[in-house]
Design an enzyme around this catalytic site. Structure first.
Site, mmCIF file in Angstrom:
data_model
loop_
_atom_site.group_PDB
_atom_site.id
_atom_site.type_symbol
_atom_site.label_atom_id
_atom_site.label_comp_id
_atom_site.label_asym_id
_atom_site.label_seq_id
_atom_site.Cartn_x
_atom_site.Cartn_y
_atom_site.Cartn_z
ATOM 1 N N ASP A 108 -0.675 1.217 -4.799
ATOM 2 C CA ASP A 108 -1.535 0.169 -5.367
ATOM 3 C C ASP A 108 -2.904 0.710 -5.748
ATOM 4 O OD1 ASP A 108 -2.181 0.432 -2.617
ATOM 5 O OD2 ASP A 108 -3.092 -1.550 -2.587
ATOM 6 N N SER A 167 0.826 -1.202 0.000
ATOM 7 C CA SER A 167 0.000 0.000 0.000
ATOM 8 C C SER A 167 0.864 1.257 0.000
ATOM 9 C CB SER A 167 -0.960 -0.028 1.192
ATOM 10 O OG SER A 167 -1.899 1.011 1.130
#
Length: 615
Positions: A328, A174
């Site tokens: 992402d 992330s």
């Protein structure tokens, strides 16, 4: 050491490590995990390097590598990358994760075959780790659908559903720093794994010894691994674009993927629906896991600092909005220009409120909204969204623990057809049924449509936010956190949670705490006595929610506290609100509330430091 037999090498290394524990140079948990890796055959390839670290007495490094068995948190397994170690992301822990997911699925389904989808972002080692996961799952008899190029997390969730897969895996960390990577596990719904599946996978991970694998290229030749890319990606983008609610496209903007994969989803969707004046911020467009042109190399769109390079160009180009997705591309942040020409960073709560209001108004206008429809948010997301939802006469479900997987679970439990919008304060947003994870693309689409409509009325996103405050009350939210790394940091987080649970502060700044809702013990406790006054049944998790009153102020404040499930942090969320009647009072209230919260935050950080010193 080097002149003795191998067994003597290992025995002596274990004794050296044991002594390091006694001398407080190595944690007990690190020693336990290190001993396992030194003595069990599946770790043989890593053992020479481990012996060298012990020989060199690199106990700090060893503790970092072994202080825990890296857990499945709110976002799967995520953490520091290293060549080996139970506490880090490496070839072994990635293989274990894929193995655990495959083995558990086959046991749960009573099957020997199945289908898995795998994707990865642009992080360092993401492609290598994705290939490892694919070869392990293929060796277990699953047909693997493998994205050929880096893709976003919502595209992985979409692929699981679109291709009828049983499980999925996303290689990403992330918004974490360049040093990190991770493994997100998905079930057949397209959502991240939930109980009991998460624990079942973890059990298989911890029991893993020898892990089967196949050669990647041979698996492709044999049809065990099938490449997917533009065909599925195109279907995904069309599914997002189908949720357009406006034809307004006159908007000058900048989009940055922060060196991640957002161009494949966010930017392409915006171009597809006609936002031709929203341009890429080129210095941060190249996919690069080092995030070279992001301030501090920290690609988190919650940080105001990441927008500074884009703001400089935006001011020159006349842009009215700046959008940023994390690496992402499941989170989306916004900076909006105010009437003075300055760019203001909106919080996830503010964006969530604006988008909830936007979609509810649009659905009311086109007659597709009924009292059966619902909006979903977590317990640490702004109460303003609940107020907006009630005013629109739809259900609000706002008693969920942190983690978008719980929003996805609610969608399937309550019925996806009545689902209108789901959001969490950390820049997560979703609508529709096309996937089961937060998606920066849908958030960007609606943010641009709303901004373009407001522009046609001579307004900005900030103007609309003030209108919502006048209608529903002023809301000020934010978050502060304390980073506590490694085994020592983990103990500090436990100490802080224990102190907050057992001996909470009576006062911070000008705020006096009157009540605490303990989600772990499922009870309400009156303060300062800290005695139970009421119990409740759900949700259960390691979260505390305090209620406070301000001296001589109508402001009501809540403080939420939880250990992060994905980072070495303890997080503190504050929520302040009060009624306002006009623009003049709103301006005065904003100033007063920000002053009260500033004092509160300073007092909170002092309390944290003092508590850690005396514990």
């Amino acid at each position: 050491m080097n002149q003795q037999s191998p067994s003597s090498d290992f025995q002596q290394a274990i004794e050296i490590a044991r002594t390091a524990v006694t001398e407080k140079q190595l944690s007990e948990s690190a020693f336990t995990n290190l001993q396992k890796w030194l003595t069990e055959p599946q770790y043989a390839s890593y053992q020479p390097a481990m012996l060298k670290l012990i020989e060199d007495k690199e106990f700090g490094t060893l503790d970092t590598y072994f202080w825990e068995v890296i857990p499945f948190g709110t976002g799967g397994r995520r953490g520091l990358m290293s060549d080996f170690g139970s506490a880090t992301i490496n070839e072994r822990t990635i293989a274990e994760s894929a193995h655990g997911l495959a083995v558990y699925f086959k046991k749960a389904a009573g099957a020997q075959t199945g289908k898995a989808a795998i994707a990865r972002d642009s992080r360092i080692n993401s492609e290598r780790f994705a290939r490892i996961a694919a070869t392990v799952m293929a060796a277990h008899g699953l047909t693997v659908y493998f994205y050929k190029t880096p893709r976003s997390t919502p595209e992985l969730s979409f692929a699981v559903r679109h291709l009828g897969c049983d499980v999925g895996a996303m290689i990403t960390a992330s918004h974490n720093p360049p040093s990190d990577n991770g493994f997100k596990a998905y079930w057949s719904t397209g959502g991240q794994v939930l109980p009991p599946h998460d624990q079942g996978i973890i059990d298989e991970v911890y029991q893993a010894t020898e892990i089967p694998t196949v050669d990647f290229d041979q698996a492709v030749e044999q049809g065990l691994i099938k490449f997917i890319d533009e065909d599925v990606a195109s279907e995904y983008r069309s599914s997002v674009a189908a949720h357009s609610h406006s034809t307004c496209r006159d908007l000058n903007g900048l989009f940055t993927p922060l060196h991640g994969v957002g161009e494949t989803s966010v930017y392409h969707v915006l171009q597809q629906v006609g936002f031709k004046q929203v341009n890429r911020f080129e210095p941060q467009c190249e996919q690069d896991g080092n995030f070279p042109n992001v301030p501090d190399h920290l690609p988190n769109p919650e940080r105001t600092e990441v927008y500074q390079p884009a703001i400089e160009l935006a001011k020159k180009s006349g842009a009215e909005i700046i959008l940023a997705s994390d690496p992402d591309a499941d989170r989306m942040g916004v900076c909006a220009k105010n009437n003075a020409g300055e760019f203001i960073h909106l919080t996830g709560n503010q964006v969530g409120a604006l988008l909830a209001d936007y979609v509810l108004r649009k659905r009311q206008e086109n007659g597709t909204l009924t009292p059966k429809h619902y909006v979903v948010e977590t317990i640490v997301t702004t109460p303003l969204i609940a107020e907006i939802s009630r005013k629109a006469n739809v259900r609000i479900i706002n008693n969920l623990l942190v983690g978008f997987k719980y929003i996805a679970e609610t969608m399937d439990e309550e019925g996806p057809d009545e689902f209108v919008f789901g959001t969490e304060e950390s820049l997560g947003y979703l609508t529709g049924t096309y996937c089961r994870d937060k998606d920066a693309a849908i958030a960007a689409l609606w943010a641009c449509e709303l901004a373009a409509e407001l522009k046609s009325e001579g307004k900005t996103l900030l103007n609309r936010l003030d209108e919502l405050y006048l209608e529903h009350g002023y809301h000020l939210e934010g978050q502060v956190s304390k980073t506590c790394k490694g085994s020592q940091g983990n103990e500090q987080i436990k100490q802080l949670m224990k102190a907050l649970r057992n001996t909470p502060p009576q006062k911070l700044g000008n705020l006096t705490f009157t009540l605490v809702r303990d989600y772990q013990n499922l009870e309400l406790r009156a303060l300062p006595e800290n005695t139970p006054s009421e119990t409740f049944s759900k949700p259960q998790g390691n979260v505390l929610m305090f209620e406070a009153e301000g001296e001589g102020s109508p402001l009501t404040v809540q403080l939420g506290v939880r250990p992060s499930g994905t980072e070495p942090k303890i997080k503190f969320y504050y929520f302040a609100q009060t009624v306002v009647t006009d623009s003049a009072q709103l301006a005065k209230t904003k100033s007063e509330a920000q002053s009260i919260i500033k004092c509160f935050k300073e007092s909170l950080m002092d309390w944290i430091d003092q508590t850690l010193k005396t514990s």
